[in-house]
Motif scaffolding. Structure first.
Motif, PDB file in Angstrom:
ATOM      1  N   ILE A  96       0.614  -1.274  -0.111  1.00 52.75           N
ATOM      2  CA  ILE A  96      -0.086   0.056   0.103  1.00 52.75           C
ATOM      3  C   ILE A  96       0.749   1.072  -0.026  1.00 52.75           C
ATOM      4  O   ILE A  96       0.528   2.163  -0.777  1.00 52.75           O
ATOM      5  N   ASN A  97       2.072   1.283   0.907  1.00 55.26           N
ATOM      6  CA  ASN A  97       2.721   2.403   1.015  1.00 55.26           C
ATOM      7  C   ASN A  97       3.623   2.621  -0.445  1.00 55.26           C
ATOM      8  O   ASN A  97       3.622   3.933  -0.994  1.00 55.26           O
ATOM      9  N   ALA A  98       3.916   1.531  -1.029  1.00 57.28           N
ATOM     10  CA  ALA A  98       4.775   1.622  -2.350  1.00 57.28           C
ATOM     11  C   ALA A  98       3.715   2.074  -3.482  1.00 57.28           C
ATOM     12  O   ALA A  98       3.923   3.227  -4.160  1.00 57.28           O
ATOM     13  N   LEU A  99       2.523   1.731  -3.447  1.00 49.61           N
ATOM     14  CA  LEU A  99       1.509   2.051  -4.343  1.00 49.61           C
ATOM     15  C   LEU A  99       1.153   3.967  -4.180  1.00 49.61           C
ATOM     16  O   LEU A  99       1.008   4.606  -5.101  1.00 49.61           O
ATOM     17  N   ALA A 100       1.113   4.089  -2.847  1.00 49.55           N
ATOM     18  CA  ALA A 100       0.852   5.455  -2.427  1.00 49.55           C
ATOM     19  C   ALA A 100       1.766   6.553  -3.276  1.00 49.55           C
ATOM     20  O   ALA A 100       1.655   7.667  -3.582  1.00 49.55           O
ATOM     21  N   ASP A 124     -11.069  -6.333  -7.531  1.00 50.72           N
ATOM     22  CA  ASP A 124      -9.884  -6.206  -7.662  1.00 50.72           C
ATOM     23  C   ASP A 124      -9.105  -4.788  -7.546  1.00 50.72           C
ATOM     24  O   ASP A 124      -9.784  -3.542  -8.094  1.00 50.72           O
ATOM     25  N   GLY A 125      -8.157  -4.615  -6.649  1.00 49.88           N
ATOM     26  CA  GLY A 125      -7.548  -3.165  -6.292  1.00 49.88           C
ATOM     27  C   GLY A 125      -7.870  -2.721  -5.116  1.00 49.88           C
ATOM     28  O   GLY A 125      -7.581  -1.462  -4.795  1.00 49.88           O
ATOM     29  N   VAL A 126      -8.023  -3.559  -3.833  1.00 49.43           N
ATOM     30  CA  VAL A 126      -7.991  -3.021  -2.500  1.00 49.43           C
ATOM     31  C   VAL A 126      -6.576  -2.441  -2.121  1.00 49.43           C
ATOM     32  O   VAL A 126      -6.591  -1.161  -1.504  1.00 49.43           O
ATOM     33  N   HIS A 127      -5.578  -2.804  -2.691  1.00 45.70           N
ATOM     34  CA  HIS A 127      -4.238  -2.267  -2.121  1.00 45.70           C
ATOM     35  C   HIS A 127      -4.198  -0.718  -2.740  1.00 45.70           C
ATOM     36  O   HIS A 127      -3.987   0.207  -2.278  1.00 45.70           O
ATOM     37  N   ARG A 128      -4.674  -0.692  -4.279  1.00 40.14           N
ATOM     38  CA  ARG A 128      -4.661   0.631  -4.687  1.00 40.14           C
ATOM     39  C   ARG A 128      -5.764   1.548  -4.168  1.00 40.14           C
ATOM     40  O   ARG A 128      -5.474   2.596  -3.763  1.00 40.14           O
ATOM     41  N   ASN A 180      -6.338 -11.027 -10.065  1.00 39.64           N
ATOM     42  CA  ASN A 180      -5.488 -10.966  -8.709  1.00 39.64           C
ATOM     43  C   ASN A 180      -4.183 -12.173  -8.739  1.00 39.64           C
ATOM     44  O   ASN A 180      -3.134 -12.164  -8.257  1.00 39.64           O
ATOM     45  N   SER A 181      -4.436 -12.990  -9.864  1.00 41.59           N
ATOM     46  CA  SER A 181      -3.482 -13.999 -10.456  1.00 41.59           C
ATOM     47  C   SER A 181      -2.350 -13.554 -11.211  1.00 41.59           C
ATOM     48  O   SER A 181      -1.150 -13.898 -11.496  1.00 41.59           O
ATOM     49  N   ASN A 182      -2.853 -12.563 -11.794  1.00 43.02           N
ATOM     50  CA  ASN A 182      -2.121 -11.838 -13.119  1.00 43.02           C
ATOM     51  C   ASN A 182      -1.174 -10.481 -12.853  1.00 43.02           C
ATOM     52  O   ASN A 182      -0.346 -10.354 -13.761  1.00 43.02           O
ATOM     53  N   HIS A 183      -1.514  -9.955 -11.843  1.00 46.30           N
ATOM     54  CA  HIS A 183      -0.659  -8.707 -11.953  1.00 46.30           C
ATOM     55  C   HIS A 183      -0.653  -7.972 -10.457  1.00 46.30           C
ATOM     56  O   HIS A 183      -1.172  -8.582  -9.536  1.00 46.30           O
ATOM     57  N   GLY A 184       0.176  -6.912 -10.269  1.00 42.62           N
ATOM     58  CA  GLY A 184       0.147  -6.383  -9.156  1.00 42.62           C
ATOM     59  C   GLY A 184       0.833  -7.215  -8.269  1.00 42.62           C
ATOM     60  O   GLY A 184       1.882  -7.711  -8.219  1.00 42.62           O
ATOM     61  N   LEU A 185       0.253  -7.300  -6.946  1.00 41.15           N
ATOM     62  CA  LEU A 185       0.703  -8.315  -5.894  1.00 41.15           C
ATOM     63  C   LEU A 185      -0.012  -9.689  -5.922  1.00 41.15           C
ATOM     64  O   LEU A 185      -1.007  -9.849  -5.656  1.00 41.15           O
TER      65      LEU A 185
END
Length: 187
Positions: A54-58, A78-82, A114-119
């Motif tokens: 989350i901090n890295a995305l911020a 999709d995108g809880v961290h964002r 969530n299996s293909n990107h981000g975290l």
């Protein structure tokens, strides 16, 4: 949904417009959604949200892709961290696409994205999702399910054998909290 902006920013990439040709749900164009209207219920991840991610995305909030929200329930697919990164920045709205499909389709889309990107989901998270999708979609081939969860078709075959062999001995594992919201009826 009168407080969701009708303005269209740019079309989603073609591979995201129709997440699975066998599913009926479609995604809207990118729109601005009030953060206060969005719900986060459970997680596909056994460890939940990752504060470091989350901090890295911020640090790059203005460059984040839109999140995906189930239109009927306003729950993040999709995108809880964002969402958390944008929320922590003090913003009141976030770029999102709205998914028009049922709860089972929303779960499939959540796993696939969530299996293909981000975290990415961990191996254990992907296997757990596969077990629940085997219960929801027993007619799906091993290859099709493998493509959604990011596992090999041989791993899916082994999980399928495990489910069939253990069905008489042990009850199925409980659905993660994410699934209870999508109508699985376990929690």
């Amino acid at each position: 949904m009168d407080d969701i902006s009708a303005s269209v920013h740019k079309p989603m990439q073609q591979h995201v417009r129709r997440p699975d040709p066998h599913l009926g749900g479609l995604l809207s164009e990118i729109t601005q959604v009030p953060i206060s209207r969005i719900m986060v219920v459970g997680s596909l991840r056994r460890v939940g949200e990752d504060p470091r991610h989350i901090n890295a995305l911020a640090e790059v909030c203005s460059e984040l892709p839109p999140i995906v929200i189930h239109r009927k329930t306003m729950t993040v697919i999709d995108g809880v961290h964002r969402l958390r990164a944008v929320e922590n920045s003090g913003a009141t709205h976030i770029s999102a696409v709205l998914f028009n499909g049922d709860e089972r389709e929303a779960f499939v889309l959540a796993v696939k994205l969530n299996s293909n990107h981000g975290l990415p989901l961990s191996l254990a998270d992907r296997k757990a999702a596969a077990l629940h999708m085997l219960a929801d979609f027993p007619e799906w081939s091993n290859r099709r399910l493998a493509g959604v969860v990011g596992l090999s078709d041989k791993t899916i075959a082994a999980l399928r054998r495990r489910v069939r062999g253990g069905a008489q001995k042990h009850p199925p594992p409980p659905h993660p909290p994410f699934l209870c919201f999508w109508g699985a009826g376990f929690f």
